[in-house]
Design an enzyme around this catalytic site. Structure first.
Site, mmCIF file in Angstrom:
data_model
loop_
_atom_site.group_PDB
_atom_site.id
_atom_site.type_symbol
_atom_site.label_atom_id
_atom_site.label_comp_id
_atom_site.label_asym_id
_atom_site.label_seq_id
_atom_site.Cartn_x
_atom_site.Cartn_y
_atom_site.Cartn_z
ATOM 1 C CD GLU A 157 -9.859 -7.554 -2.307
ATOM 2 O OE1 GLU A 157 -8.854 -6.937 -2.665
ATOM 3 O OE2 GLU A 157 -10.612 -7.175 -1.394
ATOM 4 C CG HIS A 208 -2.122 -0.966 0.895
ATOM 5 N ND1 HIS A 208 -2.141 -2.242 1.385
ATOM 6 C CD2 HIS A 208 -3.212 -0.828 0.114
ATOM 7 C CE1 HIS A 208 -3.223 -2.855 0.936
ATOM 8 N NE2 HIS A 208 -3.894 -2.014 0.165
ATOM 9 C CB CYS A 232 -10.176 -1.069 -8.696
ATOM 10 S SG CYS A 232 -10.453 -2.285 -7.411
ATOM 11 C CG ASP A 278 -5.520 -8.214 -1.473
ATOM 12 O OD1 ASP A 278 -4.463 -8.537 -0.914
ATOM 13 O OD2 ASP A 278 -6.194 -7.229 -1.139
#
Ligand code: PEP
Ligand code: MG
Length: 544
Positions: free
Chosen positions: A431, A188, A502, A455
């Site tokens: 995901e 992240h 996304c 993920d």
């Protein structure tokens, strides 16, 4: 000149001075002191400064988020003056002859532990507050607190690694680039660097912090992953030339603003943007994104020292929806856990956090938190074109529970005559391999799917996205991942749902044609990638 190599995770270049990121805890050392009175004086001075800061924050919060939400800072001001807290600091300094920072840190740990062990959830949450005020006092004592370089100069931040919460708390106006010794490209922190639109290099190795110091001049090349310390003239000239060419490319891409995302044969696709904060909306609008495909709402929680209230969340979501003026805004519900840890959630340490208690699993176990967020979301839905999306789905029964809670929240709002939009779309993230494999069962229950390739890749290939050693095994183009996406697209369309991507793979222009051939309806990327992706789409011919 010294050259170090890492992995570039955002292609851009920068030159400037280095500021070594100083983690608050690392600064607190136990130091023996003779003059305990001087230490007590330092605590008093720091407390005064901390109270002044809090009072300014309180005033700002009062204007921006209202009295109820601002109250937390009033509580913090009161906690600073708490008698027991202050007696503990004083007695540690006097009885142990130690420095003030150490006394505050120990008091903080003791009080936080005491609060955490209480039965009452409200009191448990105070553990985060006591840590927060203590960190503030310690920062006020430090000559050069936190990562702030103390001047208005922009700097290249160098760190061993940065947690998402540390990245969000940096003053973005002062950061030229990120360079970290560790970290992985799908973390992240790397995603945040991309969102901030600044050069970022990760995985330089331990020599980074061994060989640099505050104030060193450096040139950072996020395309090649190279970091030049004390760069020579030739290198500086090369970096400046790249900077110039970047600017020219940006100008060229600007000519694509207002144009359609349409292939040469006439296939249209939505190109949306991913954001983590209300502050990113400017970038979304400047880059002409068609909507927001992923608002990572957990950053609201990461930025806060306590659970954000319904009102606080409502104001944030409403602002995003209003700013997007009727364009689609997909807000993902809280995805905390794994690498995104928030102190006040008091989550247990886990052996395998990525496979642990995160995202929807927390929400379904803590319906108080989940319902507060859903109420804020549905209330905000009256102010724009909202889609609500749920992360980490693995089963039909989970989704049934979620939909039942959504119905409950809507019924409560209706009962209280609070407006919400019946047109709010409901979607889930694909995901986990499980969600992709049962996408035929999940699709009839929702309006849309959004594939979280970050993920999906880690769970399909069994490669921890946080582990830099696994980069070479983590083939994001792996056939298994592409097949799962294709399967999900077929099942979505067969059931009248639409599907977007996304995860970071959406920005990989070498796959854009593949995704369009699968029938992907929307690609959501960091704002700065929107126009580049539009350019790619406009040069694809699917009829060939
Ligand atoms: C993903 O997993 O691809 C995703 C978009 O979610 P996050 O990166 O926030 O986990
Ligand atoms: Mg994810």
């Amino acid at each position: 000149m010294l050259k170090l190599n890492g992995k570039g995770v955002y292609g851009a270049v920068a030159t400037g001075k280095i500021s070594v990121f100083k983690r608050q805890e690392a600064q607190v050392r136990r130091i023996h002191v003779e003059d305990t009175a001087a230490e007590l004086f330092r605590v008093d001075a720091a407390k005064k400064k901390a109270s002044e800061q809090l009072s300014a924050i309180y005033e700002k919060a009062l204007k921006e988020v209202g009295e109820t939400n601002a109250q937390i800072f009033e509580i913090h001001m009161m906690m600073i003056e708490d008698e027991d807290y202050n007696e503990s600091i004083q007695s540690i300094i006097e009885n142990q002859s130690v420095n003030a920072e150490y006394a505050v840190a120990v008091t903080s740990d003791n009080f936080a532990e005491m609060f955490s062990s209480m039965d009452d959830a409200y009191m448990q949450a105070r553990a985060a507050d006591v840590k927060d005020i203590s960190n503030r006092i310690i920062a006020c004592m430090a000559e050069n607190g936190g990562s702030d370089n103390g001047s208005d100069d922009k700097v290249i931040i160098c760190a061993d690694d940065l947690a998402p919460s540390e990245t969000v708390s940096l003053d973005k106006e002062k950061v030229l680039a990120f360079v970290t010794a560790h970290g992985s490209s799908n973390s992240h922190t790397a995603i945040l660097a991309r969102n901030m639109n600044i050069p970022a290099i990760i995985g330089v190795g331990d020599e980074l912090l061994e060989k640099i110091k505050d104030g060193d001049m450096a040139a950072v090349d996020g395309y090649t992953g190279e970091v030049f310390i004390d760069p020579d003239e030739k290198t500086l000239a090369e970096i400046t030339a790249k900077q110039k060419s970047d600017l020219e490319k940006k100008e060229l891409l600007k000519s694509l603003k207002g144009k359609e995302n349409i292939t040469l044969d006439g296939t249209k696709v939505n190109i949306f943007a991913n954001i983590g904060s209300v502050d990113n909306i400017g970038a979304v609008l400047v880059n002409d994104a068609g909507g927001i495909g992923l608002f990572r709402s957990e950053f609201l929680y990461l930025e806060n020292s306590d659970y954000p209230t319904e009102e606080q969340q409502f104001q944030a979501y409403k602002k995003v929806l209003e700013s997007m003026a009727g364009k689609k805004v997909i807000i993902r519900t809280l995805d905390i856990g794994a690498d995104k840890q928030v102190d006040y959630f008091s989550l247990d340490k886990e052996e395998n956090p990525a496979l642990g208690f995160r995202a929807i699993r927390i929400c379904l176990t803590r319906p108080d938190i989940f319902k507060t967020q859903l109420r804020a979301l549905f209330r905000a839905s009256a102010f724009g074109n909202l889609g609500i999306m749920f992360p980490m789905i693995t089963s039909v029964s989970e989704l049934e529970k979620i939909l039942a809670i959504c119905d409950e929240v809507k019924a409560e709002l209706k009962e209280s005559n609070i407006e919400y939009s019946e047109k709010t779309e409901i979607g889930i993230m694909i995901e986990t391999p499980a969600a992709a494999i049962i996408s035929d069962r999940l699709a009839p229950m929702v309006d849309f799917f959004s594939v979280g390739t970050n993920d999906l890749t880690q769970y399909t290939l069994a490669c921890d996205r946080q582990n830099p050693k696994l980069e070479e095994f983590c083939d994001t183009h792996h056939e298994a991942i592409l097949r799962l996406i294709e399967m999900s697209a077929k099942n979505a369309h067969a059931n009248g749902a639409w599907i977007g991507i996304c995860g970071e793979l959406a920005a990989d222009t070498t796959l854009t044609e593949t995704f369009l051939r699968m029938g992907i309806d929307e690609l959501s990327v960091s704002p700065s990638y929107v126009l580049k992706l539009r350019d790619t789409v406009r040069n694809i011919n699917l009829s060939k």
